[in-house]
Design an enzyme around this catalytic site. Structure first.
Site, PDB file in Angstrom:
ATOM      1  CB  ALA A 111      -0.897  -0.003   1.235  1.00 35.64           C
TER       2      ALA A 111
ATOM      3  N   GLY B 237       0.710  -5.041   1.117  1.00 37.05           N
ATOM      4  CA  GLY B 237      -0.450  -5.162   0.244  1.00 37.05           C
ATOM      5  C   GLY B 237      -0.104  -5.822  -1.075  1.00 37.05           C
TER       6      GLY B 237
ATOM      7  CD  GLU C 261      -2.317  -7.567   3.081  1.00 41.39           C
ATOM      8  OE1 GLU C 261      -2.031  -6.402   2.723  1.00 41.39           O
ATOM      9  OE2 GLU C 261      -2.916  -7.825   4.134  1.00 41.39           O
TER      10      GLU C 261
ATOM     11  CD  GLU D 287       1.664  -5.336   5.825  1.00 43.74           C
ATOM     12  OE1 GLU D 287       2.514  -6.154   6.204  1.00 43.74           O
ATOM     13  OE2 GLU D 287       0.960  -5.498   4.815  1.00 43.74           O
TER      14      GLU D 287
HETATM   15  N1  T1G Z   1       4.596   3.469   0.098  1.00 43.24           N
HETATM   16  C1  T1G Z   1       5.064   4.673  -0.297  1.00 43.24           C
HETATM   17  N2  T1G Z   1       6.338   4.904  -0.686  1.00 43.24           N
HETATM   18  C2  T1G Z   1       7.170   3.851  -0.656  1.00 43.24           C
HETATM   19  C3  T1G Z   1       6.759   2.561  -0.251  1.00 43.24           C
HETATM   20  C4  T1G Z   1       5.412   2.394   0.136  1.00 43.24           C
HETATM   21  N3  T1G Z   1       4.916   1.220   0.491  1.00 43.24           N
HETATM   22  N4  T1G Z   1       7.837   1.746  -0.324  1.00 43.24           N
HETATM   23  C5  T1G Z   1       8.854   2.494  -0.760  1.00 43.24           C
HETATM   24  N5  T1G Z   1       8.470   3.749  -0.967  1.00 43.24           N
HETATM   25  C6  T1G Z   1       9.287   4.848  -1.474  1.00 43.24           C
HETATM   26  C7  T1G Z   1      10.408   5.224  -0.515  1.00 43.24           C
HETATM   27  O1  T1G Z   1       9.932   6.161   0.430  1.00 43.24           O
HETATM   28  C8  T1G Z   1      11.407   5.830  -1.482  1.00 43.24           C
HETATM   29  O2  T1G Z   1      10.904   7.117  -1.815  1.00 43.24           O
HETATM   30  C9  T1G Z   1      11.257   4.981  -2.738  1.00 43.24           C
HETATM   31  O3  T1G Z   1       9.955   4.383  -2.645  1.00 43.24           O
HETATM   32  C10 T1G Z   1      12.288   3.879  -2.830  1.00 43.24           C
HETATM   33  O4  T1G Z   1      12.233   3.175  -1.589  1.00 43.24           O
HETATM   34  C11 T1G Z   1      -2.762  -2.794   3.411  1.00 43.24           C
HETATM   35  C12 T1G Z   1      -1.177  -1.547   5.141  1.00 43.24           C
HETATM   36  C13 T1G Z   1      10.017  -1.909  -1.179  1.00 43.24           C
HETATM   37  C14 T1G Z   1      11.983  -3.012  -0.065  1.00 43.24           C
HETATM   38  O5  T1G Z   1       6.340  -1.550   4.347  1.00 43.24           O
HETATM   39  O6  T1G Z   1      10.599  -1.807   2.423  1.00 43.24           O
HETATM   40  O7  T1G Z   1       0.883  -2.550   2.476  1.00 43.24           O
HETATM   41  O8  T1G Z   1      12.881   8.449  -1.035  1.00 43.24           O
HETATM   42  O9  T1G Z   1      14.628   3.632  -1.006  1.00 43.24           O
HETATM   43  O10 T1G Z   1      15.809   0.264  -1.018  1.00 43.24           O
HETATM   44  O11 T1G Z   1      -1.654  -4.556   4.435  1.00 43.24           O
HETATM   45  O12 T1G Z   1      11.007   0.586  -0.069  1.00 43.24           O
HETATM   46  O13 T1G Z   1      12.666   7.771  -3.449  1.00 43.24           O
HETATM   47  O14 T1G Z   1      11.100   9.482  -2.459  1.00 43.24           O
HETATM   48  O15 T1G Z   1      13.252   1.912   0.277  1.00 43.24           O
HETATM   49  O16 T1G Z   1      14.802  -0.471  -3.262  1.00 43.24           O
HETATM   50  C15 T1G Z   1       3.850  -2.250   3.445  1.00 43.24           C
HETATM   51  C16 T1G Z   1       8.137  -0.473   2.462  1.00 43.24           C
HETATM   52  C17 T1G Z   1       3.112  -0.969   3.314  1.00 43.24           C
HETATM   53  C18 T1G Z   1       7.378  -1.786   2.240  1.00 43.24           C
HETATM   54  C19 T1G Z   1      12.328  -1.153  -1.715  1.00 43.24           C
HETATM   55  N6  T1G Z   1       5.042  -2.193   2.632  1.00 43.24           N
HETATM   56  N7  T1G Z   1       9.165  -0.290   1.468  1.00 43.24           N
HETATM   57  O17 T1G Z   1      13.554  -0.813  -1.105  1.00 43.24           O
HETATM   58  O18 T1G Z   1      13.924   1.489  -2.125  1.00 43.24           O
HETATM   59  S1  T1G Z   1       1.673  -0.957   4.327  1.00 43.24           S
HETATM   60  C20 T1G Z   1       6.219  -1.824   3.190  1.00 43.24           C
HETATM   61  C21 T1G Z   1      10.333  -0.978   1.559  1.00 43.24           C
HETATM   62  C22 T1G Z   1       0.670  -2.116   3.577  1.00 43.24           C
HETATM   63  C23 T1G Z   1      -1.411  -3.410   3.618  1.00 43.24           C
HETATM   64  C24 T1G Z   1      -0.473  -2.594   4.406  1.00 43.24           C
HETATM   65  C25 T1G Z   1      11.338  -0.676   0.505  1.00 43.24           C
HETATM   66  C26 T1G Z   1      11.392  -1.700  -0.619  1.00 43.24           C
HETATM   67  P1  T1G Z   1      11.955   8.292  -2.227  1.00 43.24           P
HETATM   68  P2  T1G Z   1      13.587   2.581  -1.008  1.00 43.24           P
HETATM   69  P3  T1G Z   1      14.622   0.090  -1.908  1.00 43.24           P
END
Ligand code: T1G
Length: 692
Positions: free
Chosen positions: A61, A102, A105, A125
């Site tokens: 998400a 997500g 999911e 999450e």
């Molecule tokens: N949402 C928004 N922005 C995100 C994002 C996300 N989920 N994931 C990464 N970004 C942005 C990050 O801020 C950065 O932005 C750019 O993408 C590159 O990220 C309903 C509620 C996927 C392993 O927790 O772990 O789904 O600085 O530098 O090293 O159940 O990003 O370039 O402007 O980290 O290659 C759950 C979080 C969400 C994954 C990639 N998902 N992201 O790593 O790149 S909640 C997460 C990461 C959810 C549902 C629930 C990592 C990555 P900018 P990066 P990376």
């Protein structure tokens, strides 16, 4: 729409296309939803493949949408997953690179899943203070088993797809061309009915009561200050004990509760802050960087040895210089002991041990450093010593080498001035122990070249550090703020507190250690030396004398077996010290301060708001680029509790007007001049605004 649609033969391919990680923002959700409807309406289409463009299947998400109306803008994620699961044609998820939150999911809602080896599979999450809110807690246990699912959900850690290849999560692993493999798989299963749904898979778990009782005990112990992990256990238990729809409701209610918690907002703030810290407005991402193939460190003391280990850990050969063989041997022996400890604890293989030790060379000759691409000075914190070292480095080092100082407070511009190449000089303030602490303050001198700055920021990432840029001032960001924190702690002792009360309050707030236990650990003589320098430079500077009196008693802390607290040999427990408490009470009398009962709230406010106010000055002076950088520094370098989000985020949650009001109360008290609100803080408070 952030999803492309194409029909290949008789298979519709929906490709999420929302760089950088195919976050499931509203546009992407709408694109997927529309693509599924389009494929279902097209009689020529017999199956659907869902995949992601670029470097991710989907990172989940869009965290930026949380706590905004966009999160629930239809179609929200649950509706998209439901549309897929209910589709009359098979939907195959083609997973690669990253399928998280997500994103996973979404794949779990598909009828089939194929994956490329190496794809990182996670429900992270919990690291955002949340839990999977689109069926992950109900579906994942059904395909990988309860124990594996619970571990993945409670830790949030990724698992490579191939490790899950034998589970029901994946129907096939596809090496090589994933899309081609997915299309072939889709053609194979297109006519199969009924379409398999994860929700229909039965869960088996022997002795579930004992399992969840044990899980709660383990998770509860580790989840101090965070509600999400135990809620994850509740949801997985619901998956085992309740019908699917009821389990989904348990999950939904838990998610909606957690997404409103301060803890989750703090963790999400940290997530974005850590990434923002790497950005320097006037140094674009594509600034050319100097190659760093070899490194050198001057000084093999605690800091120098720890810094050298960071390079060896990253596979970068590093030469360590000392002034004499005895010091060099001692320094390298400490490095070896550190690695041996990791070896004993199973954190390091013998092969890695040998490789890393082989990358660290000792020398007594500056000549041996001359070809290094970067040299980091880690010698005694005294400008005269720095001058000698940098003049020598300027003579010896090859053109283009980066000359860095590990100084923790001194003027990097002055240090640069000792050389004929100030543009190649920068500060890299590591935190002790340097091989453990992730924070590095990267101190940008007035003349530091942009490519030098960009190179050091990239190097920090390579050696797995979190780098935060600081301008040049006494103490940079962290130490400049900690000085105000320590000042108030000292004043509180004079006014009526004892070390154990102040430490208790700060540890209840969430600090790993209060200021006095921390002083005993780090060494009270460190601050003593800095104060003596300050007394010489600024005669009107004021600190509580208690810290000086303590050091005059030789009580430097654990390293001398006595500090603010008493210690017993081999026991790190801090025992209140009658001698110290008597000294404190006597000192209050000597300075004519009538001791009073000080409330816990006053202790907390005076220590934390002292940090916040100094930080506001630091922001105004542009020493720090942004408030969130200061939160990163305090959480990763000074033990500020993560669940509070850092001093700036915490002040925002209190409300800046309340912070200023409290400061105005303390301004009427003893040493009130330290409570003058920084203009930035006063302005933001007056305008009802926030730092972050
Ligand atoms: N949402 C928004 N922005 C995100 C994002 C996300 N989920 N994931 C990464 N970004 C942005 C990050 O801020 C950065 O932005 C750019 O993408 C590159 O990220 C309903 C509620 C996927 C392993 O927790 O772990 O789904 O600085 O530098 O090293 O159940 O990003 O370039 O402007 O980290 O290659 C759950 C979080 C969400 C994954 C990639 N998902 N992201 O790593 O790149 S909640 C997460 C990461 C959810 C549902 C629930 C990592 C990555 P900018 P990066 P990376």
């Amino acid at each position: 729409m952030s999803a492309d649609y194409e029909v290949k033969g008789v298979v519709a391919v929906i490709t999420m296309n929302n760089p950088p990680v195919n976050g499931l923002g509203h546009a992407t959700r709408s694109g997927i939803f529309a693509g599924v409807q389009k494929a279902l309406a097209d009689e020529a289409v017999t199956a659907i493949v869902l995949t992601g463009a670029g470097r991710a299947f989907s990172g989940g998400a869009d965290i930026k949408e949380f706590n905004t109306p966009k999160t629930f803008a239809e179609p929200h994620l649950l509706q998209v997953i439901e549309a897929i699961e209910k589709a009359a044609k098979p939907v195959v998820a083609a997973v690669h690179s990253v399928a998280m939150g997500g994103g996973l999911e979404l794949a779990l809602g598909c009828h089939y899943r194929v994956a490329a080896p190496g794809a990182q599979i996670a429900l992270p999450e919990v690291k955002l203070g949340l839990l999977p809110g689109a069926g992950g807690t109900q579906r994942l246990p059904r395909v990988v088993g309860v124990e594996t699912a619970l571990t993945m959900i409670v830790t949030g850690n990724p698992v490579p797809a191939e490790k899950l290849a034998e589970t029901k999560l994946f129907d096939r692993m596809i090496a090589g061309d994933l899309l081609a493999g997915a299309l072939a798989f889709a053609a194979e299963i297109a006519a199969r009915r009924p379409l398999p749904k994860v929700r229909d898979v039965k869960i088996e778990l022997a002795d579930r009561e004992a399992f969840f009782k044990a899980a709660r005990a383990t998770v509860g112990a580790a989840a101090k200050h965070f509600p999400a992990p135990l809620k994850c256990v509740d949801c997985v238990e619901a998956a085992v004990t309740l019908p699917f729809e009821e389990g989904m409701k348990v999950e939904r209610d838990a998610f909606l509760m957690l997404v409103q918690t301060t803890e989750s907002k703090a963790l999400r703030h940290y997530f974005f802050s850590e990434r923002a810290a790497a950005k320097i407005p006037d140094v674009p991402e594509d600034t050319p960087k100097r190659p760093i193939a070899t490194a050198a460190v001057v000084g093999a003391g605690t800091m120098g040895g720890g810094i050298a280990m960071n390079f060896a850990n990253a596979g970068i050969p590093v030469t360590v210089l000392e002034v004499n063989q005895e010091a060099l041997d001692r320094g390298l022996a400490t490095v070896r002991k550190n690695y041996e400890n990791s070896l004993k604890k199973g954190r390091l293989t013998q092969e890695k041990f040998d490789q890393r030790m082989g990358l660290i060379l000792g020398t007594l000759s500056y000549e041996r450093l001359k070809d290094a691409d970067i040299v980091i000075e880690a010698v005694f914190e005294e400008m005269g010593v720095k001058e000698k070292v940098f003049k020598k480095l300027d003579e010896v080092m090859k053109p283009g080498a980066i000359l860095a100082s590990n100084t923790s407070t001194l003027d990097v511009n002055r240090i640069a001035g000792f050389t004929r190449r100030p543009e190649d000089v920068i500060g890299t303030h590591f935190f002790s122990p340097a091989n453990v602490m992730r924070l590095v303050e990267v101190v940008r001198g007035e003349k530091t070249a942009k490519d030098v700055l960009a190179t050091v920021m990239a190097l920090a990432k390579k050696i797995r550090k979190i780098a935060v840029v600081s301008g040049v001032c006494d103490g940079f960001i962290g130490n400049r703020m900690i000085e105000q924190y320590a000042r108030q702690a000292g004043f509180l002792l004079e006014e009526g507190c004892l070390p154990e009360q102040v430490d208790r309050v700060m540890e209840e707030f969430g600090f790993a250690m209060g200021p006095f236990r921390m002083g005993d650990l780090a060494g009270n003589d460190v601050g003593w030396y800095i104060r003596k320098r300050r007394y010489a430079e600024q005669p009107d500077v004021i600190y509580s004398k208690t810290a000086d009196l303590l050091c005059e008693m030789g009580r430097f802390g654990q390293k001398t077996g006595a500090g603010w607290y008493d210690y017993k040999p081999g026991d790190r427990t801090a025992y209140p010290s009658e001698a110290v408490n008597t000294m404190i009470v006597n000192h209050s009398r000597e300075i004519g301060v009538e001791r009073r009962a000080v409330g816990d709230q006053e202790i907390l406010e005076r220590l934390v708001y002292a940090l916040v106010n100094e930080a506001a000055y630091i922001l105004e002076e542009k020493i720090a680029q942004r408030a969130s950088d200061i939160d990163i520094i305090y959480i990763t370098g000074y033990g500020f509790p993560l669940h509070r989000g850092g001093p700036m985020f915490y002040a925002d949650t209190v409300g800046l007007a309340q912070v200023v009001a409290a400061m105005e109360r303390y301004a009427k008290g003893r040493h009130g001049r330290f409570w003058k609100p920084a203009p930035l803080l006063a302005r933001l408070a007056g305008e009802g605004k926030t730092f972050t």
